[in-house]
Scaffold this active site. Structure first.
Site, mmCIF file in Angstrom:
data_model
loop_
_atom_site.group_PDB
_atom_site.id
_atom_site.type_symbol
_atom_site.label_atom_id
_atom_site.label_comp_id
_atom_site.label_asym_id
_atom_site.label_seq_id
_atom_site.Cartn_x
_atom_site.Cartn_y
_atom_site.Cartn_z
ATOM 1 N N ASP A 130 0.848 -1.207 0.000
ATOM 2 C CA ASP A 130 0.000 0.000 0.000
ATOM 3 C C ASP A 130 0.877 1.249 0.000
ATOM 4 O OD1 ASP A 130 -2.082 -1.768 0.304
ATOM 5 O OD2 ASP A 130 -2.218 -1.493 2.479
HETATM 6 P P1 AP5 Z 1 -0.862 -5.999 3.495
HETATM 7 O O1 AP5 Z 1 -1.250 -7.072 2.562
HETATM 8 O O2 AP5 Z 1 -0.046 -6.302 4.679
HETATM 9 O O3 AP5 Z 1 -0.121 -4.905 2.945
HETATM 10 P P2 AP5 Z 1 0.344 -4.697 1.606
HETATM 11 O O4 AP5 Z 1 0.383 -3.232 1.487
HETATM 12 O O5 AP5 Z 1 -0.353 -5.462 0.562
HETATM 13 O O6 AP5 Z 1 1.867 -5.225 1.889
HETATM 14 P P3 AP5 Z 1 2.549 -6.623 1.813
HETATM 15 O O7 AP5 Z 1 3.433 -6.787 2.963
HETATM 16 O O8 AP5 Z 1 1.559 -7.685 1.487
HETATM 17 O O9 AP5 Z 1 3.435 -6.267 0.645
HETATM 18 P P4 AP5 Z 1 3.184 -6.752 -0.780
HETATM 19 O O10 AP5 Z 1 3.363 -8.223 -0.797
HETATM 20 O O11 AP5 Z 1 1.929 -6.163 -1.323
HETATM 21 O O12 AP5 Z 1 4.357 -6.063 -1.502
HETATM 22 P P5 AP5 Z 1 5.872 -6.491 -1.608
HETATM 23 O O13 AP5 Z 1 6.284 -7.559 -0.669
HETATM 24 O O14 AP5 Z 1 6.130 -6.700 -3.030
HETATM 25 O O15 AP5 Z 1 -2.187 -5.211 3.815
HETATM 26 C C1 AP5 Z 1 -2.204 -4.182 4.732
HETATM 27 C C2 AP5 Z 1 -3.564 -3.546 4.885
HETATM 28 O O16 AP5 Z 1 -4.559 -4.247 4.156
HETATM 29 C C3 AP5 Z 1 -4.018 -3.535 6.310
HETATM 30 O O17 AP5 Z 1 -3.894 -2.216 6.805
HETATM 31 C C4 AP5 Z 1 -5.480 -4.005 6.263
HETATM 32 O O18 AP5 Z 1 -6.350 -3.183 6.980
HETATM 33 C C5 AP5 Z 1 -5.785 -3.953 4.783
HETATM 34 N N1 AP5 Z 1 -6.824 -4.893 4.352
HETATM 35 C C6 AP5 Z 1 -6.882 -6.226 4.551
HETATM 36 N N2 AP5 Z 1 -8.031 -6.730 4.026
HETATM 37 C C7 AP5 Z 1 -8.707 -5.662 3.476
HETATM 38 C C8 AP5 Z 1 -9.947 -5.517 2.802
HETATM 39 N N3 AP5 Z 1 -10.742 -6.557 2.558
HETATM 40 N N4 AP5 Z 1 -10.305 -4.269 2.400
HETATM 41 C C9 AP5 Z 1 -9.514 -3.191 2.620
HETATM 42 N N5 AP5 Z 1 -8.325 -3.281 3.255
HETATM 43 C C10 AP5 Z 1 -7.921 -4.496 3.668
HETATM 44 O O19 AP5 Z 1 6.584 -5.166 -1.090
HETATM 45 C C11 AP5 Z 1 6.209 -3.892 -1.537
HETATM 46 C C12 AP5 Z 1 7.418 -3.004 -1.470
HETATM 47 O O20 AP5 Z 1 7.924 -3.006 -0.139
HETATM 48 C C13 AP5 Z 1 8.590 -3.440 -2.328
HETATM 49 O O21 AP5 Z 1 8.496 -2.992 -3.649
HETATM 50 C C14 AP5 Z 1 9.743 -2.803 -1.600
HETATM 51 O O22 AP5 Z 1 9.863 -1.461 -1.951
HETATM 52 C C15 AP5 Z 1 9.327 -2.880 -0.151
HETATM 53 N N6 AP5 Z 1 9.936 -4.020 0.510
HETATM 54 C C16 AP5 Z 1 9.336 -5.182 0.855
HETATM 55 N N7 AP5 Z 1 10.213 -5.997 1.466
HETATM 56 C C17 AP5 Z 1 11.403 -5.330 1.502
HETATM 57 C C18 AP5 Z 1 12.704 -5.631 2.008
HETATM 58 N N8 AP5 Z 1 12.991 -6.791 2.597
HETATM 59 N N9 AP5 Z 1 13.683 -4.703 1.861
HETATM 60 C C19 AP5 Z 1 13.422 -3.511 1.267
HETATM 61 N N10 AP5 Z 1 12.213 -3.173 0.783
HETATM 62 C C20 AP5 Z 1 11.215 -4.068 0.886
#
Ligand code: AP5
Length: 372
Positions: A326
């Site tokens: 997000d």
């Molecule tokens: P959640 O799924 O946790 O968050 P997200 O934003 O989707 O983050 P993820 O941790 O899943 O990341 P990702 O897999 O999308 O991305 P990536 O790993 O590629 O959701 C959070 C929110 O969803 C909550 O607040 C909740 O309320 C809401 N929610 C749940 N259900 C819902 C519903 N039905 N309706 C509305 N809201 C809902 O990573 C992305 C970026 O992160 C990368 O490009 C990079 O820049 C960085 N990054 C990741 N890992 C690293 C690392 N190890 N080192 C450096 N940068 C990193």
């Protein structure tokens, strides 16, 4: 003497007017494009839990889902955990707050639409978003309490179980209200999460049509594998409108599988295929952006593609990855709204996500260390 004074007065007045005018032009030119965001406002109830908790509530690890009847007790039990925290959440609201934080505009440029109740959780969500500068265009329902999301933490992984409650009560009446019409008419960029497809696909199409009418761009996130797998019909109705598509690598793989794409061995290949082959009724070139955690972010249009490195963050500095995706979109949108090139938008998105994973939930310090 009088002539000298007159000359001094005119040059002072003139030079100040010019500099005032230049400042005004600069601030107008650098004002981000007005952006409309719609999603489910949810308060995240977050706590570390043990494996028995996952088994008891049948929660899959590292997954997102909607609450089932047998999981109803999960929120009360999470609230009893000694380390429980309450953090403003809801995917699109996370993006809205981060975009506003990264852009640091003189005035709000994001309008956010969703439904809450007039209760404690609803007030926390509204106050925190307004403090971050987001214009909240909320419906207040009496039919259900404000929605919440159980964030079950196990190590650095988290599983999400959303109880949409009030968010599910977003009504056609609100979608047709003068406040929403004003937000739609005043915007050129429109971002909806895939989670909005579980509420009413007609609301999503209403926004997509408004984007076309405004000559703007309609952007969507796939949000979670279950959206692609179980809301496929709704997704198919909306995909032709999508000018900019976001997702992470897991969702990209599920997209490829669902559409039975072959010869797409990498996430970059899926991005190219999605840009070229998914139905599209727009006049521009669809842009697809996929994140892959600490691996490079990839993007593609029907003609070009690219990738942007992510600066890795040491495991011991990561608090939790909740909201990383997000936050990426928030940073991306802030830069996009300032007409930055795609590579720069990805860099800013990666910066924003990097900050958020070093904080609890989707929270951030007062000022960003980078400007778009
Ligand atoms: P959640 O799924 O946790 O968050 P997200 O934003 O989707 O983050 P993820 O941790 O899943 O990341 P990702 O897999 O999308 O991305 P990536 O790993 O590629 O959701 C959070 C929110 O969803 C909550 O607040 C909740 O309320 C809401 N929610 C749940 N259900 C819902 C519903 N039905 N309706 C509305 N809201 C809902 O990573 C992305 C970026 O992160 C990368 O490009 C990079 O820049 C960085 N990054 C990741 N890992 C690293 C690392 N190890 N080192 C450096 N940068 C990193």
């Amino acid at each position: 003497m009088h002539l000298q004074l007159l000359f001094f007065f005119f040059s002072f007045f003139f030079s100040n007017s010019v500099s005032y005018l230049l400042t005004l032009i600069h601030s107008l030119m650098s004002a981000p494009t007005k952006t409309y965001i719609q999603c489910n406002p949810l308060l995240d109830i977050s706590a570390a839990v043990d494996d028995a908790f996952f088994v008891k509530y049948k929660v899959s690890k590292a997954a997102a889902s909607l609450v089932t009847e047998e999981q109803a007790g999960i929120y009360a039990e999470l609230e009893q955990q000694p380390n429980v925290t309450y953090v403003p959440g809801g995917s699109g609201l996370n993006t809205a707050r981060v975009a506003q934080w990264i852009a640091q505009p003189k005035e709000e440029f994001i309008s956010y639409v969703g439904c809450v109740a007039d209760d404690k959780y609803g007030k926390i969500l509204k106050d925190s978003a307004e403090k971050d500068g987001v214009k909240m265009v909320l419906e207040h329902t009496t039919k259900a309490p404000t929605g919440s999301c159980a964030v079950c933490i196990s190590g650095k992984e988290r599983s999400l179980v959303a109880n949409l409650a009030a968010a599910n009560c977003l009504s056609q009446e609100h979608m047709n209200s003068p406040e929403v019409a004003k937000a739609l008419e005043g915007s050129k960029l429109f971002y909806l999460t895939g989670f909005t497809l579980t509420i009413d696909v007609n609301y999503v199409i209403q926004v997509a049509e408004a984007a076309r009418k405004a000559g703007g761009l309609f952007m969507m996130n796939l949000s979670a594998p279950f959206i692609i797998q179980f809301f496929t019909e709704n997704l198919n109705k909306v995909l032709p409108y999508v000018d900019v598509l976001f997702s992470n690598d897991d969702e990209a793989s599920v997209l490829a599988k669902t559409f039975q794409w072959e010869d797409v061995p990498t996430v970059a290949d899926i991005a190219k295929k999605a840009a070229k082959d998914l139905p599209y009724n727009g006049t521009g070139k669809r842009l697809v952006v996929f994140t892959q955690g600490s691996n490079p972010t990839v993007w593609a249009t029907s003609e070009e593609s690219g990738s942007v490195e992510v600066t890795p963050i040491a495991t011991d500095k990561i608090v939790d990855t909740n909201g990383a995706g997000d936050a990426f979109v928030g940073g991306f949108l802030a830069a996009y709204a300032l007409q930055k090139p795609v590579n720069r938008c990805c860099e800013v998105g990666n910066y924003a996500a990097g900050v958020i994973i070093q904080h609890d939930g989707c929270t951030f310090p007062e000022k960003p260390a980078l400007s778009p």
